[in-house]
Design an enzyme around this catalytic site. Structure first.
Site, PDB file in Angstrom:
ATOM      1  N   GLU A 120       0.691  -1.209   0.035  1.00  0.00           N
ATOM      2  CA  GLU A 120      -0.041  -0.068   0.010  1.00  0.00           C
ATOM      3  C   GLU A 120       0.910   1.293  -0.089  1.00  0.00           C
ATOM      4  OE1 GLU A 120      -2.842  -0.141   2.989  1.00  0.00           O
ATOM      5  OE2 GLU A 120      -3.769  -2.180   2.287  1.00  0.00           O
ATOM      6  N   HIS A 236      -8.641  10.105   3.366  1.00  0.00           N
ATOM      7  CA  HIS A 236      -8.299   9.044   2.410  1.00  0.00           C
ATOM      8  C   HIS A 236      -8.444   9.724   0.999  1.00  0.00           C
ATOM      9  CE1 HIS A 236      -8.259   5.087   0.594  1.00  0.00           C
ATOM     10  NE2 HIS A 236      -7.825   4.594   1.937  1.00  0.00           N
ATOM     11  N   ARG A 285      -0.266   8.923   1.968  1.00  0.00           N
ATOM     12  CA  ARG A 285      -1.751   9.408   1.720  1.00  0.00           C
ATOM     13  C   ARG A 285      -1.910  11.074   1.933  1.00  0.00           C
ATOM     14  NH1 ARG A 285      -5.069   5.132   5.483  1.00  0.00           N
ATOM     15  NH2 ARG A 285      -4.903   3.275   3.949  1.00  0.00           N
ATOM     16  N   HIS A 345     -10.517  10.347   7.230  1.00  0.00           N
ATOM     17  CA  HIS A 345     -10.519   8.996   7.476  1.00  0.00           C
ATOM     18  C   HIS A 345      -9.845   8.477   9.010  1.00  0.00           C
ATOM     19  CE1 HIS A 345      -9.501   4.832   6.366  1.00  0.00           C
ATOM     20  NE2 HIS A 345      -8.448   4.964   6.454  1.00  0.00           N
ATOM     21  N   ARG A 380      -0.302   8.948   9.016  1.00  0.00           N
ATOM     22  CA  ARG A 380      -0.234   7.440   9.501  1.00  0.00           C
ATOM     23  C   ARG A 380       0.268   6.782   8.061  1.00  0.00           C
ATOM     24  NH1 ARG A 380      -4.030   3.351   8.826  1.00  0.00           N
ATOM     25  NH2 ARG A 380      -5.603   4.767   7.814  1.00  0.00           N
TER      26      ARG A 380
END
Length: 534
Positions: A120, A236, A285, A345, A380
Site C-alpha cells: 500500500e 483518505h 496518503r 479517514h 499515518r
C-alpha cells in the site's frame, strides 16, 4: 437508575484495541468490564479494508525487515514520529498478529500455504496481510468478538460514557454512564482504558461509522489528560463518489487497489500523480489526497477516476467489498474507472500516552485511534492502525496489571454521580463548518472564523442523552483540533496551511500538546507536564 459495579479494568470501546485489551486482561486474571455505545460488533475496526502492516520473519520479502518498516513509517510521519515508539510497536507486531490468529482470525493465503501480502501507499515492500480480500477489519472484529464471547468477558452494550469519575486524590476511578433509556449509572474501576476510535463525524464526508464522534478525546481532556497532533487528520484519497451532495459515511476504496496496479486519472484522462512523488500512485496518503484536491480545483470537477480495469476479473475476488459498493452505485469497475474523491479517514493524534497506554493522569490509559503514541506522527502509514491497536491493547492490559501490583493504582470512593452539563452545537452545522475551514487545506482566517462560530453557536445543556453526549464531544474535539491547527503555522503531513505552505523544522518539528485548565479553557501544556508520555 443508580448502581455501582466494580472491575480492575474498565474498557471503553469495542474495536481492535479495546477487545484485545479486554481479552489480555482476562487472560492475566484481571476483572474486566467493557462498555460499548452500541452492539459489541460496531466500531471503526469492522470498516477497515486494507489490512495489517507487519513484517513476519517466517514470511516476508527477502529485502524486507522491521527496520525497513520503521524507515517507511518515519518517512510517512514527516518528522513527528517518536522513533522509540515506532521501533517498539512495529517490533511487537509479529507477536501481536500471532496472538490474533490464535484467537481465531483467518487471513488470506496463497496456494503455497503462506499468507498473502500486498503493498500500500508509503510501503517499500509487500508486507500488508489481509482477510476476505478487502474485509480485514470485519474479520478482525469477528474473531475478537467471538473470543470475547467465548471467554465470557462482560460487555455493557448500548451504554454511553458521559464522563470519567475521579477519586478524592485525583486519580481516575471509574465512569458515569447512561444506558439505552438514558438512566445514569456508575462503574468503579482503578483503571480506565479509552479505546473509543476516531473523530470522523466532525466532517460532512468520512469513511468512519456514525459512532466516531470524538468521545475519547473529550473524555480524556475533561479528565485532565493532554492531547497532541489533532491537527493531523488523514483524509483518505479514494472514497466512492456518487453525487455532489453526498455526506455522512462514504464507502472506502481501499488503497490496496492501487497497490495491485490501479491508477488515478483526472476528468481528462491525465495521470493525477505524474511528477508528484517518486512512488507515484502509492505515495503517502497526505500527498495523494492533496494532489487529488488540487486537480479537482484545476479541472472544476467533483471527482477523479481510479482506473482498475487492468486488473480484470481478479478484481471481484480480491476486492469483493469494493466491487459490491461500486455495483450498488451502478458502476462496473471491470469496465469503467471508479469515480473517487477524498474524505476524513483517520486521526493521527489523540490523547498523549506511552507505548504501554499510560497517560499523564493516574488510572487513565488509551489505545487505538484515540491515542497519540508517536507512531503516526504527521501522517499515518497505511495499515499501521490495526497493528497499533493489537499491540497497544495487549501492552495496556499488561501495564494495568503491573500498576496494580506495585500499588500505583488504588481503589477508593469517586466523585458525584450527578450528570454534568456541557456546551453543544448543532451537528450538521458543525460538520459543514469543519469541512469548510479545517479540511485538507487551511488558512488562518478560516480557522479563526470557525473558532468564533463555535463559541457563538454553543449552548450549554445537561448531558442526559447519548446524542447530547456526542454533540458535546464533537464540539470540544473541534475546538481542540482548531486550536492545534491555528497554532501550527506550517504545512506538514496531513496539515496543510495555504498561508504557511512551507515546513518549518526549526519551530515545529515537535508535538503541540493541549489540555483543559481548571476553568475549562484549552491551553498549551508545558514539556514538563507531558514528558512522561511524550
Amino acid at each position: 437508575m443508580t448502581w455501582h459495579a466494580g472491575a480492575d479494568l474498565l474498557v471503553v470501546g469495542t474495536g481492535v484495541a479495546g477487545l484485545t485489551a479486554a481479552l489480555r486482561a482476562r487472560e492475566l486474571g484481571l476483572r474486566v468490564l467493557v462498555v460499548s455505545k452500541e452492539s459489541v460488533t460496531v466500531g471503526n475496526t469492522e470498516w477497515a479494508q486494507g489490512g495489517i502492516a507487519v513484517v513476519r520473519e517466517e514470511e516476508r520479502d527477502s529485502s524486507d525487515s522491521v527496520r525497513r518498516h520503521v524507515r517507511d513509517t518515519l518517512e510517512a510521519g514527516a518528522g513527528l514520529c517518536s522513533t522509540a515508539a515506532v521501533n517498539t510497536i512495529l517490533g511487537d507486531g509479529a507477536a501481536a498478529v500471532s496472538r490474533l490468529r490464535a484467537a481465531g482470525a483467518r487471513f488470506d493465503g496463497s496456494p503455497a500455504g503462506t499468507l498473502s501480502r500486498t503493498r500500500e501507499g508509503g510501503h517499500s515492500a509487500f508486507r500488508v496481510i489481509h482477510a476476505g480480500g478487502d474485509a480485514t477489519g470485519a474479520e478482525v472484529q469477528r474473531a475478537l468478538v467471538e473470543a470475547t464471547t467465548t471467554e465470557g468477558v462482560p460487555v455493557l452494550e448500548n451504554h454511553c460514557v458521559v464522563e470519567l469519575s475521579h477519586t478524592e486524590w485525583g486519580a481516575v476511578g471509574g465512569a458515569l454512564v447512561l444506558d439505552h433509556a438514558g438512566r445514569p449509572g456508575l462503574v468503579q474501576s482503578p483503571a480506565v482504558l479509552l479505546a473509543t476510535g476516531g473523530l470522523g463525524q466532525l466532517y460532512r464526508a468520512t469513511t468512519n461509522p456514525a459512532v466516531a464522534t470524538g468521545d475519547g478525546i473529550a473524555l480524556g481532556l475533561r479528565a485532565g489528560a493532554a492531547v497532541a497532533d489533532l491537527e493531523f487528520v488523514q483524509f483518505h484519497p479514494t472514497v466512492l463518489h456518487t453525487s455532489s451532495t453526498e455526506r455522512g459515511s462514504r464507502p472506502l476504496i481501499t488503497e490496496a487497489v492501487r497497490g495491485e496496479g490501479a491508477v488515478l486519472l483526472d476528468v481528462h484522462g491525465e495521470p493525477v500523480m505524474a511528477g508528484r512523488h517518486p512512488m507515484g500512485d502509492l505515495a503517502p496518503r497526505d500527498v495523494v489526497a492533496a494532489a487529488i484536491n488540487e486537480r479537482l480545483v484545476e479541472t472544476g470537477s467533483d471527482s477523479v477516476r481510479l482506473d482498475a480495469t487492468g486488473l480484470g476479473k481478479s478484481f471481484v475476488e480480491r476486492f469483493p467489498t469494493v466491487y459490491a459498493a461500486c455495483r450498488d452505485a451502478g458502476i462496473d469497475p471491470l469496465v469503467d474507472p471508479i469515480p473517487v474523491t477524498t474524505a476524513a479517514h483517520y486521526s493521527c493524534g489523540g490523547i498523549m500516552c506511552d507505548v504501554d497506554g499510560r497517560t499523564g493522569v493516574t488510572g487513565l490509559y488509551a489505545a487505538g485511534e484515540v491515542a497519540r503514541t508517536g507512531l503516526h506522527g504527521a501522517n499515518r502509514l497505511a495499515s499501521n492502525s490495526l497493528l497499533e491497536g493489537l499491540v497497544l491493547g495487549s501492552r495496556s492490559a499488561e501495564a494495568v496489571l503491573r500498576d496494580l501490583r506495585v500499588g500505583a493504582l488504588r481503589r477508593g470512593p469517586v466523585t458525584s454521580e450527578r450528570l454534568p452539563a456541557a456546551a453543544v452545537v448543532d451537528r450538521a452545522w458543525l460538520r459543514q463548518l469543519m469541512s469548510r475551514h479545517a479540511g485538507i487545506g487551511r488558512h488562518a482566517d478560516g480557522l479563526r472564523e470557525a473558532r468564533s462560530g463555535l463559541d457563538t453557536a454553543a449552548v450549554v445543556r445537561p448531558l442526559r442523552t447519548r446524542e447530547a453526549v456526542e454533540d458535546a464531544a464533537l464540539g470540544l474535539t473541534a475546538h481542540a483540533l482548531l486550536a492545534a491547527a491555528s497554532d501550527r503555522t506550517e504545512s506538514r503531513g496531513c496539515h496543510r496551511r495555504y498561508d504557511h505552505p512551507a515546513t518549518d523544522d526549526l519551530r515545529w518539528r515537535r508535538p503541540n500538546p493541549l489540555r483543559l485548565d481548571v476553568s475549562g479553557w484549552l491551553i498549551r501544556s508545558t514539556p514538563e507536564e507531558t514528558r512522561e508520555v511524550a
